[in-house]
Design an enzyme around this catalytic site. Structure first.
Site, PDB file in Angstrom:
ATOM      1  N   GLU A  79       1.019  -1.168   0.001  1.00 18.39           N
ATOM      2  CA  GLU A  79      -0.010   0.097  -0.038  1.00 18.39           C
ATOM      3  C   GLU A  79       0.869   1.294   0.018  1.00 18.39           C
ATOM      4  O   GLU A  79       2.060   1.340   0.257  1.00 18.39           O
ATOM      5  CB  GLU A  79      -0.833   0.207   1.213  1.00 18.39           C
ATOM      6  CG  GLU A  79      -1.880  -1.385   0.958  1.00 18.39           C
ATOM      7  CD  GLU A  79      -3.202  -1.210   1.656  1.00 18.39           C
ATOM      8  OE1 GLU A  79      -3.745  -0.021   2.012  1.00 18.39           O
ATOM      9  OE2 GLU A  79      -3.677  -2.097   2.540  1.00 18.39           O
ATOM     10  N   HIS A 110      -9.447   9.611   1.539  1.00 15.66           N
ATOM     11  CA  HIS A 110      -8.907   8.325   0.395  1.00 15.66           C
ATOM     12  C   HIS A 110      -9.061   8.882  -0.909  1.00 15.66           C
ATOM     13  O   HIS A 110     -10.036   9.158  -1.265  1.00 15.66           O
ATOM     14  CB  HIS A 110      -9.741   7.041   0.872  1.00 15.66           C
ATOM     15  CG  HIS A 110      -9.004   5.903   0.418  1.00 15.66           C
ATOM     16  ND1 HIS A 110      -8.751   5.652  -0.907  1.00 15.66           N
ATOM     17  CD2 HIS A 110      -8.468   4.801   1.133  1.00 15.66           C
ATOM     18  CE1 HIS A 110      -8.217   4.395  -1.038  1.00 15.66           C
ATOM     19  NE2 HIS A 110      -7.910   4.012   0.141  1.00 15.66           N
ATOM     20  N   ARG A 159      -1.241   9.238   0.936  1.00 16.11           N
ATOM     21  CA  ARG A 159      -2.778   9.538   0.461  1.00 16.11           C
ATOM     22  C   ARG A 159      -2.864  11.035   0.229  1.00 16.11           C
ATOM     23  O   ARG A 159      -3.701  11.303  -0.523  1.00 16.11           O
ATOM     24  CB  ARG A 159      -3.683   9.048   1.637  1.00 16.11           C
ATOM     25  CG  ARG A 159      -3.909   7.611   1.346  1.00 16.11           C
ATOM     26  CD  ARG A 159      -4.853   7.108   2.245  1.00 16.11           C
ATOM     27  NE  ARG A 159      -4.856   5.650   2.314  1.00 16.11           N
ATOM     28  CZ  ARG A 159      -5.537   5.021   3.246  1.00 16.11           C
ATOM     29  NH1 ARG A 159      -6.014   5.416   4.023  1.00 16.11           N
ATOM     30  NH2 ARG A 159      -5.304   3.597   3.084  1.00 16.11           N
ATOM     31  N   HIS A 218     -12.206   9.521   4.788  1.00 21.33           N
ATOM     32  CA  HIS A 218     -12.108   8.238   4.959  1.00 21.33           C
ATOM     33  C   HIS A 218     -11.787   7.943   6.535  1.00 21.33           C
ATOM     34  O   HIS A 218     -12.110   6.882   7.077  1.00 21.33           O
ATOM     35  CB  HIS A 218     -11.194   7.651   4.074  1.00 21.33           C
ATOM     36  CG  HIS A 218     -10.441   6.369   4.329  1.00 21.33           C
ATOM     37  ND1 HIS A 218     -11.734   5.412   3.967  1.00 21.33           N
ATOM     38  CD2 HIS A 218      -9.484   5.656   4.702  1.00 21.33           C
ATOM     39  CE1 HIS A 218     -10.889   3.904   4.315  1.00 21.33           C
ATOM     40  NE2 HIS A 218      -9.590   4.261   4.526  1.00 21.33           N
ATOM     41  N   ARG A 238      -2.408   9.404   8.019  1.00 21.35           N
ATOM     42  CA  ARG A 238      -2.127   8.003   8.374  1.00 21.35           C
ATOM     43  C   ARG A 238      -1.695   7.092   7.263  1.00 21.35           C
ATOM     44  O   ARG A 238      -2.161   7.279   6.174  1.00 21.35           O
ATOM     45  CB  ARG A 238      -3.576   7.457   8.599  1.00 21.35           C
ATOM     46  CG  ARG A 238      -3.477   6.003   9.282  1.00 21.35           C
ATOM     47  CD  ARG A 238      -4.678   5.563   9.850  1.00 21.35           C
ATOM     48  NE  ARG A 238      -5.661   5.585   8.891  1.00 21.35           N
ATOM     49  CZ  ARG A 238      -6.070   4.507   8.129  1.00 21.35           C
ATOM     50  NH1 ARG A 238      -5.188   3.480   7.968  1.00 21.35           N
ATOM     51  NH2 ARG A 238      -6.829   4.660   7.310  1.00 21.35           N
TER      52      ARG A 238
HETATM   53  C1  SIN Z   1      -7.447   0.827   2.004  1.00 19.22           C
HETATM   54  O1  SIN Z   1      -7.486  -0.406   1.659  1.00 19.22           O
HETATM   55  O2  SIN Z   1      -7.331   1.543   0.851  1.00 19.22           O
HETATM   56  C2  SIN Z   1      -8.013   1.442   3.152  1.00 19.22           C
HETATM   57  C3  SIN Z   1      -7.080   0.920   4.235  1.00 19.22           C
HETATM   58  C4  SIN Z   1      -6.909   1.985   5.254  1.00 19.22           C
HETATM   59  O3  SIN Z   1      -7.361   2.891   5.026  1.00 19.22           O
HETATM   60  O4  SIN Z   1      -5.859   1.622   6.059  1.00 19.22           O
END
Ligand code: SIN
Length: 526
Positions: free
Chosen positions: A114, A234, A280, A338, A373
């Site tokens: 991620e 998000h 993000r 988000h 975050r």
């Molecule tokens: C995601 O899967 O993009 C969200 C996970 C998160 O907010 O940590």
């Protein structure tokens, strides 16, 4: 008619924080109160990412710590970051011990990549269904333990406190705000675990019930709040006009999806060399700016070699419902509220500034996420801090319960406005938050937000408890955003577009600070 329950510990919320705190308090008797049925409508159950933990040879808690700190724009509480990154492996071991099956192959855990993580580090369950499986597993485990009393369908409105000492909480039967339907829980330990506040924004990935009610309750009880201005959007919510907007997990970009405009231009690279895998806040702002210039924005998976449906069953279901085929079609995206990094200020064991009041998960602010975050650190933090709260309470002798006093003061004297009118004003409030206190703010937009809040307040003198709480939370966020005259992490002010080293501190405030500000503003206006 009022009902009064008595309990040594009462927990509000049945997402991961509420459930994990409850199970970790074993064998102490606990009451867990939830607005709907257990686990229903919780952000945790909707979490697609998973749990970040350094479980491979090349990774380490130190590297996880470094990535978390880098994403947080300098504002995190290093002790909290160290705690979550070092305890991550214990969380994984505990979950495996109680029977959680993380996705694995012959090499070990199947890990997602991620944004802003240096390694593949996110443990998942059945592809993008981690939250759903974790919550249902914890519910089963909690039911088996036998020390928890579950009270469903109760919406909590107030913390009852006197002289900074928590005596209990008061709520009403959910879906029934009639004057005579109130419920009281007397307890010397109240743990708030109701999640974040995404639904105060028109565009959100959070369930409707998630509108900052714990922050509102804590504010009314004069608890200290911190970092309220930091709301994470998000970057990739599905933009097909649904409310809430379905989340398209960041792991899709981790597998190589592009963010493009109508001309197939990967525009995020103009804002950051990491492109789609930048933190993000940067990706969301980049998409927001591009949209303001009149472009359309999409996630592009047409080049994928992986089995999309198998890897992302939740996202596939959303796309299917909108007749979008990821191997053929561009997927329309929009940034959506988000996660809230700010919240009720807690110490390293989850204690708030009110004696006997604890907070856990997204409604709390440990400082582990700073101004932005890192993906999949939220479930990790929820597990780590739930256990810390439970261990702290279990290590102390049972506290004396204080009688609930002046309970009549908490009961509204008159009927509230009709549901339909409340819905109209709730939508106006959410739209104002999106427009004026969203990805990009400035003094003038924040002032305009206050004009909207005050108009809504004037027009709805007998507000529903929900609208009242949403207004209070929106005002607190906007007030905090006005105070921070710089741009840092998710808080971007076009009138102060740079970081200011002098402001590298977490901003603590309480309800009185907001009221003082508003009183002065009115005096000046007269
Ligand atoms: C995601 O899967 O993009 C969200 C996970 C998160 O907010 O940590």
């Amino acid at each position: 008619m009022e009902s009064i329950y008595k309990s040594d510990v009462v927990i509000v919320g049945s997402g991961i924080s509420g459930l994990m705190t409850a199970v970790s308090l074993y064998p102490r008797k606990v009451t867990l109160v939830t607005k709907r049925k257990l686990g229903e409508m919780s952000s945790s159950a909707w979490a697609q990412g998973g749990i970040a933990a350094s479980v491979t040879k090349e990774d380490s808690p130190q590297k996880h710590f470094d990535d978390t700190l880098r994403a947080s724009s300098g504002l995190s509480n290093k002790i909290a970051v160290k705690t979550i990154t070092e305890d991550a492996l214990d969380v994984v071991k505990f979950l495996e011990k109680i029977g959680v099956n993380f996705d694995k192959d012959s090499n070990g855990f199947c890990l997602s990549k991620e944004a802003a993580h240096s390694y593949r580090r996110v443990l998942k369950i059945n592809g993008d269904q981690s939250g759903k499986f974790l919550v249902s597993h914890l519910i089963d485990y909690a039911r088996q333990q036998g020390h928890i009393t579950f009270v469903e369908d109760i919406s909590i409105d107030h913390i009852i406190q006197k002289d900074n000492q928590c005596h209990g909480i008061m709520g009403h039967i959910h879906k029934n705000e009639a004057v005579d339907n109130f419920v009281f829980f007397q307890s010397p330990n109240v743990i708030l675990a109701t999640g974040g506040l995404g639904s105060i924004y028109a565009h959100t990935t959070n369930p409707r019930d998630v509108y900052g009610e714990a922050i509102a309750m804590a504010a009314k009880a004069n608890a200290k709040l911190v970092d309220l201005e930091f709301v994470q959007f998000h970057p990739t919510a599905l933009d097909v006009g649904l409310d809430p907007a379905p989340l398209l997990t960041e792991a899709i970009r981790g597998e190589g999806a592009f963010i493009v405009d109508e001309k197939n231009n990967r525009f995020v690279f103009k804002d950051d060399p990491l492109g789609e895998m930048a933190p993000r806040d940067i990706v969301s702002r980049s998409i927001h700016k591009h949209k303001l210039k009149g472009h359309s924005t999409f996630l592009d998976c047409r080049h994928f070699k992986i089995n999309f449906e198998q890897m992302f069953p939740t996202a596939s279901q959303y796309l299917n419902q909108s007749s979008i085929i990821p191997s053929k079609d561009l997927i329309p995206i929009i940034p959506a509220a988000h996660y809230h990094m700010g919240g009720i200020q807690v110490d390293i064991n989850g204690r708030t500034s009110v004696e006997g009041l604890w907070a856990c998960g997204e409604c709390s602010s440990t400082g582990a996420h700073g101004a932005n975050r890192l993906a999949s650190n939220s479930l990790l933090e929820a597990f780590v801090f739930s256990k810390r709260i439970a261990d702290t309470i279990n290590s102390e002798p049972p506290k004396k319960s204080h009688n609930l006093i002046n309970i009549a003061n908490y009961i509204p004297k008159e009927k509230t406005i009709s549901k339909i009118r409340a819905k109209k004003y709730i939508w106006q409030l959410r739209s104002a938050m999106n427009k004026f206190v969203g990805v990009d703010r400035n003094k003038s937009s924040l002032d305009q937000a206050f004009v909207e809040f005050l108009r809504i307040e004037r027009e709805t003198s007998r507000m529903s408890a929900k609208l009242k709480d949403m207004l209070l939370v929106s005002k607190l966020i906007t007030f905090a955003a006005l105070q921070r005259k710089e741009s840092r992490g998710t808080h971007f002010r076009s009138d102060y577009p740079f970081q200011n080293k002098e402001l590298l501190n977490r901003k603590v405030l309480n309800q009185k600070d907001l009221f003082d500000y508003l009183n002065n503003k009115f005096k000046e206006a007269m």
